[in-house]
Scaffold this motif. Structure first.
Motif, PDB file in Angstrom:
ATOM      1  N   THR A  67       0.823  -1.204   0.000  1.00 34.59           N
ATOM      2  CA  THR A  67       0.000   0.000   0.000  1.00 34.59           C
ATOM      3  C   THR A  67       0.855   1.250   0.000  1.00 34.59           C
ATOM      4  OG1 THR A  67      -0.105   0.083   2.419  1.00 34.59           O
ATOM      5  CG2 THR A  67      -1.831  -1.162   1.275  1.00 34.59           C
ATOM      6  N   THR A  68       0.251   2.324  -0.420  1.00 36.43           N
ATOM      7  CA  THR A  68       0.869   3.644  -0.317  1.00 36.43           C
ATOM      8  C   THR A  68      -0.249   4.677  -0.253  1.00 36.43           C
ATOM      9  OG1 THR A  68       2.496   5.151  -1.296  1.00 36.43           O
ATOM     10  CG2 THR A  68       1.005   4.044  -2.805  1.00 36.43           C
ATOM     11  N   PRO A  69      -0.039   5.771   0.485  1.00 38.66           N
ATOM     12  CA  PRO A  69      -1.023   6.849   0.413  1.00 38.66           C
ATOM     13  C   PRO A  69      -1.019   7.404  -1.004  1.00 38.66           C
ATOM     14  CG  PRO A  69       0.411   7.104   2.335  1.00 38.66           C
ATOM     15  CD  PRO A  69       1.025   6.060   1.457  1.00 38.66           C
ATOM     16  N   LEU A  70      -2.128   7.320  -1.697  1.00 39.61           N
ATOM     17  CA  LEU A  70      -2.181   7.786  -3.076  1.00 39.61           C
ATOM     18  C   LEU A  70      -3.620   8.065  -3.480  1.00 39.61           C
ATOM     19  CD1 LEU A  70      -0.475   8.286  -5.663  1.00 39.61           C
ATOM     20  CD2 LEU A  70      -1.003   5.946  -6.340  1.00 39.61           C
ATOM     21  N   SER A 168      -7.453  14.405   7.929  1.00 34.38           N
ATOM     22  CA  SER A 168      -8.363  13.564   8.709  1.00 34.38           C
ATOM     23  C   SER A 168      -8.752  12.316   7.921  1.00 34.38           C
ATOM     24  CB  SER A 168      -9.623  14.346   9.075  1.00 34.38           C
ATOM     25  OG  SER A 168     -10.305  14.786   7.905  1.00 34.38           O
ATOM     26  N   THR A 169      -8.662  12.389   6.609  1.00 33.23           N
ATOM     27  CA  THR A 169      -8.976  11.243   5.754  1.00 33.23           C
ATOM     28  C   THR A 169      -7.885  11.095   4.705  1.00 33.23           C
ATOM     29  OG1 THR A 169     -10.245  12.537   4.143  1.00 33.23           O
ATOM     30  CG2 THR A 169     -11.456  11.641   6.026  1.00 33.23           C
ATOM     31  N   ALA A 170      -7.829   9.929   4.115  1.00 30.96           N
ATOM     32  CA  ALA A 170      -6.803   9.682   3.107  1.00 30.96           C
ATOM     33  C   ALA A 170      -7.293   8.640   2.117  1.00 30.96           C
ATOM     34  CB  ALA A 170      -5.507   9.202   3.769  1.00 30.96           C
ATOM     35  N   SER A 171      -6.614   8.587   1.004  1.00 28.87           N
ATOM     36  CA  SER A 171      -6.846   7.537   0.019  1.00 28.87           C
ATOM     37  C   SER A 171      -5.589   6.697  -0.061  1.00 28.87           C
ATOM     38  CB  SER A 171      -7.148   8.156  -1.349  1.00 28.87           C
ATOM     39  OG  SER A 171      -7.161   7.169  -2.355  1.00 28.87           O
ATOM     40  N   TYR A 172      -5.778   5.374  -0.057  1.00 32.21           N
ATOM     41  CA  TYR A 172      -4.643   4.453  -0.194  1.00 32.21           C
ATOM     42  C   TYR A 172      -4.800   3.645  -1.467  1.00 32.21           C
ATOM     43  CZ  TYR A 172      -3.011   5.413   4.512  1.00 32.21           C
ATOM     44  OH  TYR A 172      -2.513   6.040   5.619  1.00 32.21           O
ATOM     45  N   ALA A 173      -3.671   3.361  -2.076  1.00 33.28           N
ATOM     46  CA  ALA A 173      -3.670   2.492  -3.243  1.00 33.28           C
ATOM     47  C   ALA A 173      -3.053   1.159  -2.865  1.00 33.28           C
ATOM     48  CB  ALA A 173      -2.880   3.120  -4.390  1.00 33.28           C
ATOM     49  N   THR A 174      -3.669   0.073  -3.309  1.00 31.42           N
ATOM     50  CA  THR A 174      -3.052  -1.247  -3.226  1.00 31.42           C
ATOM     51  C   THR A 174      -2.351  -1.483  -4.557  1.00 31.42           C
ATOM     52  OG1 THR A 174      -4.797  -2.061  -1.769  1.00 31.42           O
ATOM     53  CG2 THR A 174      -3.451  -3.704  -2.890  1.00 31.42           C
ATOM     54  N   ASP A 341       0.386   6.836   9.909  1.00 33.71           N
ATOM     55  CA  ASP A 341       0.459   5.387   9.699  1.00 33.71           C
ATOM     56  C   ASP A 341      -0.577   4.612  10.500  1.00 33.71           C
ATOM     57  OD1 ASP A 341       2.319   4.963   7.700  1.00 33.71           O
ATOM     58  OD2 ASP A 341       4.025   5.102   9.061  1.00 33.71           O
ATOM     59  N   LEU A 342      -1.302   5.278  11.382  1.00 32.56           N
ATOM     60  CA  LEU A 342      -2.426   4.596  12.023  1.00 32.56           C
ATOM     61  C   LEU A 342      -3.432   4.177  10.961  1.00 32.56           C
ATOM     62  CD1 LEU A 342      -3.073   6.798  15.191  1.00 32.56           C
ATOM     63  CD2 LEU A 342      -2.056   4.518  15.100  1.00 32.56           C
ATOM     64  N   LEU A 343      -3.535   4.978   9.901  1.00 35.44           N
ATOM     65  CA  LEU A 343      -4.442   4.644   8.802  1.00 35.44           C
ATOM     66  C   LEU A 343      -3.809   3.600   7.889  1.00 35.44           C
ATOM     67  CD1 LEU A 343      -5.824   8.185   7.827  1.00 35.44           C
ATOM     68  CD2 LEU A 343      -6.693   6.564   9.516  1.00 35.44           C
ATOM     69  N   GLN A 344      -2.511   3.758   7.584  1.00 33.30           N
ATOM     70  CA  GLN A 344      -1.879   2.805   6.683  1.00 33.30           C
ATOM     71  C   GLN A 344      -1.740   1.426   7.327  1.00 33.30           C
ATOM     72  OE1 GLN A 344       1.472   2.414   3.272  1.00 33.30           O
ATOM     73  NE2 GLN A 344       1.934   3.867   4.871  1.00 33.30           N
ATOM     74  N   ALA A 347      -4.751  -0.417   6.415  1.00 36.73           N
ATOM     75  CA  ALA A 347      -4.792  -0.754   4.993  1.00 36.73           C
ATOM     76  C   ALA A 347      -3.854  -1.919   4.670  1.00 36.73           C
ATOM     77  CB  ALA A 347      -4.424   0.475   4.162  1.00 36.73           C
ATOM     78  N   LEU A 348      -2.652  -1.906   5.235  1.00 33.16           N
ATOM     79  CA  LEU A 348      -1.688  -2.980   4.984  1.00 33.16           C
ATOM     80  C   LEU A 348      -2.163  -4.299   5.569  1.00 33.16           C
ATOM     81  CD1 LEU A 348       1.954  -1.613   5.414  1.00 33.16           C
ATOM     82  CD2 LEU A 348       1.081  -3.045   3.560  1.00 33.16           C
ATOM     83  N   ALA A 349      -2.700  -4.255   6.786  1.00 31.54           N
ATOM     84  CA  ALA A 349      -3.206  -5.482   7.401  1.00 31.54           C
ATOM     85  C   ALA A 349      -4.309  -6.092   6.546  1.00 31.54           C
ATOM     86  CB  ALA A 349      -3.721  -5.181   8.813  1.00 31.54           C
ATOM     87  N   ASP A 350      -5.147  -5.241   5.996  1.00 36.50           N
ATOM     88  CA  ASP A 350      -6.229  -5.711   5.129  1.00 36.50           C
ATOM     89  C   ASP A 350      -5.665  -6.451   3.925  1.00 36.50           C
ATOM     90  OD1 ASP A 350      -8.590  -6.064   3.727  1.00 36.50           O
ATOM     91  OD2 ASP A 350      -8.809  -3.966   3.167  1.00 36.50           O
TER      92      ASP A 350
END
Length: 447
Positions: A67-70, A168-174, A341-344, A347-350
Motif C-alpha cells: 500500500t501507499t497513500p495515493l 483527517s482522511t486519506a486515500s490508499y492504493a493497493t 500510519d495509524l491509517l496505513q 490498509a496494509l493489514a487488510d
C-alpha cells in the motif's frame, strides 16, 4: 471506487476467526511445511524505481503487493507533472507535495504576512469551513478578496486537517508488481480511510488581505525551502516530490504569486541523513526561508524539528507518516499532507489478510517510520484474530553509508526457520537487500 474500511476489516476479522476455529492460526512453525512466501511492501518501496535494484534478478518482485497513500490522479495532473520532469516514472506523494506548497501559499495570503507564526495560524483553516475551491488560481483569488476558503486540491479530497495539522482522511492504493519488476497499473485498487469527523472545528482567524502596504508590511516575497531526499536511501522517491513542489510554485506564480510577489523556491537536500538535513535547515534559516517543505523521512523530520522550531519556521512534510508525529511538541509549526500510519497500518493489514497467511514476518528499518508502521500493522493483525505467536518482528539498522550494502543474511535465516508464508518489508531503497537476502537463503517466493 472506494469501499468501506470498516467492512473490509470486519470481513478480514471474520475470515481469520474462522481459521482460528480450525486451529490453523495456533500452529507452530514445526507443525507446518515450508511453502512459498508472499512479499508485501509499503510506500517506501512500492514504487517503480525500487525494481531497478533487481536488474540482475529479473522477476523477483513479481507478485509483491502493498500500500501507499495515493489519491487517484487525473491524467491532466500527471501530464503537468511530466512537463516538469519528462522522465517521471512514479507519482507517489506528488499530490501531497503539490498541496503542501499550495496550502502554505494560501495561508500566507490569508494572513497578509510571510511571518511563519502568522502563516501557521491559518494552515488548518485553509482546509476547512469556507468557500470550496480546488485550484491554486481560484483559491488565491478568493484569499486576496479576504474570503474564507476550503481548499480541495490534489490529495486533499474529503476531510480537512485535524487539530494536529494533518489529513483527517486519506486515500490508499493497493499496488502490485508485475513480471517486469514494475507496478502493474491495471491491478491498482483505491480505498478510503480515516474519519471526516476528526477534521478540526476550531475557527480560522479572519483573513487579513494585503492592502498594498509594501514589503515592509507583508514581508513578501514568500520564501519556501526544500528539504527533500535528493540523496540517500529515500532518493528513489524524490522525483515525484520534486515535480509536485515545482509544479505548485509554477501554478502559484502564474496566478499572480503571494502578497503581490512571486514565491521564491530555494532547493535543499535532506540526504535521508540527520546531519545533512540539519545543514540544509541552517542554510535555509540564513537565506530567510519562511516555510520548509520536508523532510522526506519521518525520522529526519524528528531530527531537524527542534532546529526548525527554534528558528521559528514552519516544517511542512508531504510524506511523513510516523503516527507519533501527531503528538510531537512542535509549537504549532509542524504540518503534513501525508496521513498518519495509524491509517496505513489498517490498509496494509487488510491487504495481507486477504491472502489468509498463517505465519507473518514483518521486517522494518530501525527508525520511527519503520518501527512505528511495523507496530501498527502487528496491532491490526492481532485485532483481526492472528495469534501473536504467528507474527515475527525483525528490524535492521540502515547502513550509514547509502552505498554500503545491507547485510540481512541473519534475518533471512530467521524468517526461513520461522516458515513464514508472508513477509512484509517496511523500508526505503535499502530494503531491496532484505529481499535479496531471502532469495540467497533459499526462501521460495510466490510470484
Amino acid at each position: 471506487m472506494y469501499r468501506s474500511r470498516s467492512a473490509a476489516i470486519a470481513a478480514c476479522t471474520a475470515f481469520m476467526l474462522a481459521i482460528a476455529g480450525c486451529g490453523s492460526t495456533g500452529d507452530t512453525p514445526e507443525d507446518i511445511p515450508a511453502g512459498p512466501v508472499r512479499l508485501y511492501g509499503s510506500d517506501g518501496n512500492m514504487i517503480n524505481s525500487f525494481g531497478e535494484a533487481f536488474k540482475d534478478q529479473a522477476g523477483v518482485l513479481a507478485g509483491m503487493k502493498g500500500t501507499t497513500p495515493l489519491t487517484p490522479l487525473s491524467d491532466d495532473f500527471k501530464e503537468r507533472l511530466r512537463s516538469i520532469d519528462a522522465n517521471l516514472g512514479d507519482y507517489i506523494y506528488s499530490g501531497e507535495s503539490y498541496d503542501a506548497v499550495v496550502i502554505s501559499a494560501l495561508a500566507s495570503q490569508l494572513a497578509g504576512s510571510t511571518a511563519p507564526s502568522e502563516i501557521a495560524k491559518y494552515i488548518n483553516g485553509v482546509t476547512t469551513e469556507g468557500e470550496r475551491c480546488d485550484t491554486a488560481k481560484d483559491c488565491l483569488t478568493l484569499a486576496r478578496a479576504g474570503k474564507d476558503i476550503e481548499y480541495r486540491g490534489v490529495s486533499l479530497k474529503r476531510g480537512g486537517f485535524t487539530d494536529a495539522g494533518e489529513p483527517s482522511t486519506a486515500s490508499y492504493a493497493t499496488l502490485h508488481f508485475g513480471s517486469s519488476d514494475r507496478l502493474d497499473d491495471g491491478k491498482t485498487e483505491f480505498v478510503g480511510a480515516g474519519d471526516e469527523s476528526s477534521t478540526t472545528t476550531k475557527p480560522a482567524p479572519a483573513a487579513r488581505p494585503a492592502d498594498g502596504g509594501g514589503d515592509a508590511q507583508s514581508g513578501a516575497p514568500l520564501k519556501i525551502g526544500g528539504l527533500l531526499p535528493q540523496t540517500g536511501d529515500l532518493a528513489l522517491a524524490n522525483p515525484p516530490l520534486a515535480a509536485g513542489t515545482a509544479l505548485a510554485i509554477r501554478d502559484i506564480n502564474a496566478a499572480g504569486g503571494v502578497l503581490g510577489k512571486p514565491v521564491e523556491w530555494i532547493d535543499g537536500d535532506d540526504g535521508t541523513n540527520p546531519e545533512k538535513a540539519k545543514q540544509t535547515v541552517a542554510s535555509h534559516v540564513n537565506a530567510g526561508v519562511h516555510v520548509i517543505i520536508g523532510a522526506g523521512a519521518s525520522g529526519i523530520s524528528r531530527a531537524v524539528l527542534p532546529d526548525v522550531v527554534n528558528a521559528g519556521l514552519i516544517l511542512f512534510s508531504p510524506c511523513n507518516t510516523d503516527a507519533g508525529l501527531s503528538e510531537i511538541d512542535d509549537k504549532g509549526l509542524y504540518f503534513r499532507t501525508a496521513p498518519s500510519d495509524l491509517l496505513q497500518g489498517k490498509a496494509l493489514a487488510d491487504v495481507i489478510l486477504r491472502d489468509g497467511p498463517q505465519h507473518i514476518a514483518i521486517v522494518a528499518r530501525k527508525d520511527s517510520y519503520g518501527q512505528g508502521l511495523q507496530d501498527n500493522v502487528r496491532a491490526e493483525l492481532e485485532k483481526a484474530g492472528v495469534n501473536a505467536a504467528n507474527i515475527k518482528l525483525l528490524t535492521y539498522d540502515p547502513p550509514e553509508d547509502p552505498a554500503a550494502p545491507l547485510d540481512f543474511s541473519g534475518g533471512a535465516k530467521e524468517i526461513k526457520d520461522f516458515k513464514a508464508d508472508a513477509v512484509l518489508v517496511i523500508g526505503f531503497g535499502e530494503s531491496a537487500n532484505v529481499i535479496k537476502a531471502l532469495v540467497a537463503a533459499g526462501v521460495e517466493l510466490r510470484h
